[in-house]
Design a protein around this motif. Structure first.
Motif, short mmCIF file in Angstrom:
data_model
loop_
_atom_site.label_atom_id
_atom_site.label_comp_id
_atom_site.label_asym_id
_atom_site.label_seq_id
_atom_site.Cartn_x
_atom_site.Cartn_y
_atom_site.Cartn_z
N LEU A 7 0.84 -1.20 0.00
CA LEU A 7 0.00 0.00 0.00
C LEU A 7 0.87 1.24 0.00
O LEU A 7 1.89 1.29 0.68
CB LEU A 7 -0.89 0.00 1.26
N VAL A 8 0.45 2.24 -0.77
CA VAL A 8 1.05 3.57 -0.70
C VAL A 8 0.01 4.50 -0.10
O VAL A 8 -1.03 4.77 -0.71
CB VAL A 8 1.50 4.06 -2.08
N LEU A 9 0.28 4.98 1.11
CA LEU A 9 -0.66 5.83 1.85
C LEU A 9 -0.26 7.29 1.70
O LEU A 9 0.91 7.64 1.86
CB LEU A 9 -0.64 5.44 3.33
N GLU A 10 -1.24 8.15 1.42
CA GLU A 10 -0.99 9.59 1.44
C GLU A 10 -1.36 10.12 2.82
O GLU A 10 -2.49 9.93 3.30
CB GLU A 10 -1.79 10.31 0.36
N VAL A 11 -0.43 10.78 3.46
CA VAL A 11 -0.62 11.26 4.82
C VAL A 11 -1.55 12.47 4.82
O VAL A 11 -1.38 13.41 4.03
CB VAL A 11 0.74 11.63 5.45
N GLU A 33 1.76 16.58 5.97
CA GLU A 33 0.61 16.22 5.15
C GLU A 33 1.01 16.20 3.68
O GLU A 33 1.78 17.04 3.21
CB GLU A 33 -0.52 17.22 5.38
N GLY A 34 0.49 15.21 2.97
CA GLY A 34 0.83 15.04 1.56
C GLY A 34 1.99 14.09 1.33
O GLY A 34 2.26 13.70 0.19
N SER A 35 2.69 13.71 2.40
CA SER A 35 3.76 12.70 2.27
C SER A 35 3.15 11.35 1.91
O SER A 35 1.96 11.10 2.13
CB SER A 35 4.52 12.57 3.59
N ARG A 36 4.00 10.48 1.38
CA ARG A 36 3.57 9.10 1.09
C ARG A 36 4.31 8.15 2.02
O ARG A 36 5.49 8.35 2.32
CB ARG A 36 3.87 8.72 -0.35
N VAL A 37 3.61 7.09 2.44
CA VAL A 37 4.23 6.01 3.19
C VAL A 37 4.01 4.72 2.41
O VAL A 37 2.88 4.39 2.06
CB VAL A 37 3.63 5.87 4.61
N GLY A 346 5.74 7.29 -9.55
CA GLY A 346 6.61 8.45 -9.56
C GLY A 346 7.62 8.50 -8.43
O GLY A 346 7.52 7.81 -7.42
N GLN A 347 8.62 9.34 -8.65
CA GLN A 347 9.70 9.51 -7.68
C GLN A 347 9.37 10.62 -6.69
O GLN A 347 8.35 11.29 -6.80
CB GLN A 347 11.01 9.82 -8.42
N THR A 348 10.25 10.79 -5.73
CA THR A 348 10.05 11.78 -4.68
C THR A 348 11.29 12.65 -4.54
O THR A 348 12.39 12.26 -4.96
CB THR A 348 9.74 11.06 -3.34
N ASP A 349 11.13 13.83 -3.95
CA ASP A 349 12.28 14.71 -3.70
C ASP A 349 13.09 14.26 -2.49
O ASP A 349 14.31 14.35 -2.48
CB ASP A 349 11.80 16.15 -3.45
N VAL A 350 12.37 13.80 -1.46
CA VAL A 350 13.00 13.39 -0.21
C VAL A 350 12.51 11.99 0.14
O VAL A 350 11.30 11.73 0.13
CB VAL A 350 12.65 14.37 0.93
N PRO A 513 9.11 20.30 -0.89
CA PRO A 513 9.47 19.01 -1.49
C PRO A 513 8.39 17.96 -1.28
O PRO A 513 7.62 18.00 -0.32
CB PRO A 513 10.74 18.62 -0.72
N THR A 514 8.35 17.01 -2.20
CA THR A 514 7.56 15.79 -1.97
C THR A 514 8.39 14.86 -1.08
O THR A 514 9.62 14.87 -1.12
CB THR A 514 7.22 15.09 -3.28
#
Length: 529
Positions: A7-11, A33-37, A346-350, A513-514
């Motif tokens: 699962l990819v969760l959006e915080v 908020e908006g981070s992914r886990v 997709g990729q992330t900044d951090v 950053p994402t």
């Protein structure tokens, strides 16, 4: 009921704090908020009868191979090699899968009248296993039948009398492996595939090789151009091992490969909260977290380390396949991805990660700063297929105490590498040219490797080379909660808190950053689209 996939969760504002490993401890962190886990899939169901599954695999091989009984005969030389203590992590609760497989191989060998059998732990340049570790991996029955008679050995990559040079590949790579294995009528290799990189031709071409052979692919050039060790088409390490493995086969060494996969049930019930999604924690899970986290917080790091290293994982066997090396490995890899794969858009900044107390090279030992770097940048960073989770020029944030601390018995050359080499350069290419040969050939390091429980003198270089791709890809590496002096010696940036780390990251990737967090345990493989 089938286990749930990853699962990819959006915080959002209702998301509870996220669990991070922090060495011998763990903490809860609130992500923006908006981070992914990214969460791993739930454990696959274990095979109901592991022994029957092993037996079936030996009698019904895949690829161009006869069943194992057809390959056994009186008077032959049989060598059974097996993965060392570096797998699985944490160590598996008894009986270990190596014991289950080797017992079945030995039963078939005895039925065929084979009486020249030797067991070899495939150490490569790793430390020698202790008696307790060998007993755990093989079981008392096997250990007591072989060890007292000198028939249970550990590969010595520095013993010229027990190595044989088979020649060079068309790329000029020396192929030098264990003599007993190379001169046997049949070499049976018993493998545990914890991740997709394990197994295949790497088992023999790396596990039974000498430094003379390993240096051709354990080097900065190969590692930097391995765009994920876990994705074979993108890995130069994989390509080199496959060339060597095929050369070994063409030299007349007959290998019967046995590979196993485990589910990701990595911790016993008292640590069940570690593998759950935080918003699904029950009252019991919350109480367990508070009790365990509190106890570890009050316990000195040395004692906490002993407690955690005593944990045995309730892994379940999910598949076993045997026969021709490449055909076996194709099935194995598919089964690894079936358990660990998670699709990520997709990729992330951090990218953030909490690093645990254990990696393949500090079992019952200390996670020194070099191993922290290797686990974060060499292993966890490379747990992907397609593209890295973090974009080029992005930031990796590791959560770990990163103490300036080493095990002098297991990692003597690491101490000198940290004090002398990293004090001068963190460039893998430069240290390879200037320092590697002296460490690799140092008589004292060779002596400790051969007679004690020390990793080979060159091993810290290899651990740093594993980081080469990530070091070239990332804009900055930040360590939360680490010893500032040790973190800076690695060339990384220390931060006292996650908020401080995110502030440092914004200097590199911009003000908004994402962010993506890899939630472990258990381990996962990100299929980045």
């Amino acid at each position: 009921m089938s286990p749930r996939p990853g699962l990819v969760l959006e915080v959002d504002r209702s998301t509870p704090p996220t669990l991070f490993w922090h060495g011998e401890r763990f903490v809860l962190e609130r992500l923006p908020e908006g981070s992914r886990v990214v969460y791993a899939p739930e454990p696959l169901a274990a095979l109901e009868d592991p022994v029957a599954a092993v037996r079936h695999a030996l009698l019904h091989p895949v690829g161009d191979s006869e069943p194992l009984p057809a390959l056994l005969r009186p008077g032959m030389r049989l060598t059974i090699c097996f993965d060392d203590v570096s797998l699985p992590l944490p160590p598996m609760a008894a009986p270990d899968v190596r014991q289950l497989v080797i017992e079945q191989v030995l039963d078939l060998a005895a039925a065929a009248g084979v009486d020249d059998v030797v067991l070899v732990a495939a150490l490569a340049l790793h430390r020698r296993m202790t008696e307790a570790e060998l007993r755990h991996a093989l079981g008392d029955r096997v250990y007591d039948a072989f060890a007292p008679h000198g028939l249970l050995t550990q590969h010595d990559a520095e013993d010229p009398d027990n190595l044989v040079h088979l020649g060079t590949t068309d790329h000029g790579e020396d192929v030098e492996i264990n003599k007993r294995a190379a001169t046997s009528d049949l070499l049976v290799y018993v493998n545990i595939n914890l991740v997709a990189m394990d197994g295949g031709h790497k088992s023999v071409a790396t596990g039974l090789a000498s430094y003379r052979s390993l240096r051709h692919h354990h080097n900065p050039q190969t590692m930097r151009h391995s765009r994920s060790f876990m994705d074979a088409p993108s890995s130069e390490l994989h390509s080199a091992n496959w060339r060597m493995g095929r050369f070994i086969a063409d030299s007349g060494v007959k290998v019967f490969q046995i590979e196993t996969t485990l589910n990701n049930d990595a911790f016993p019930e008292r640590f069940a909260f570690l593998q759950k999604r935080e918003w699904e924690w029950s009252l019991r899970d919350r109480a367990s977290y508070l009790a365990v986290a509190g106890a570890l917080e009050r316990t000195p790091a040395r004692l906490a380390r002993q407690v955690l290293h005593s944990v045995r994982a309730p892994y379940g066997l999910t598949s076993v396949q045997a026969g021709e090396v490449e055909a076996v490995h194709a099935v194995t890899t598919a089964n690894v991805w079936r358990q660990q794969g998670v699709e990520v858009d997709g990729q992330t900044d951090v990218l953030t990660m909490g690093l645990p107390y254990i990696c393949p090279y500090n079992v019952s030992s200390i996670m020194n700063p070099i191993l922290v770097a290797c686990l974060g940048l060499g292993y966890f960073f490379n747990m992907y297929r397609g593209r890295p989770l973090v974009r080029e020029g992005g930031v990796l944030i590791l959560h770990h105490p990163t103490r300036w601390e080493f095990h002098p018995g297991h990692h003597p050359s690491y101490i000198d590498f940290f004090e002398e080499v990293l004090a001068q350069t963190t460039d893998p290419v430069e240290m390879s040219k200037t320092y590697e040969e002296a460490f690799a050939t140092d008589p004292w390091y060779v002596h400790l490797y051969r007679t004690g429980h020390a990793y080979h003198g060159v091993h810290p270089f290899y651990m740093w080379y594993w980081c080469a791709h990530a070091l070239a890809h990332l804009g900055r590496v930040i360590v939360v909660g680490g010893d500032p002096a040790a973190v800076r010696r690695l060339g990384f940036s220390p931060a006292s808190s996650l908020d401080d780390a995110l502030e440092l990251a914004r200097d590199v990737v911009g003000p908004s950053p994402t962010l993506t967090h890899v939630h472990t345990p258990p381990i996962l493989m990100a299929d980045v689209r």
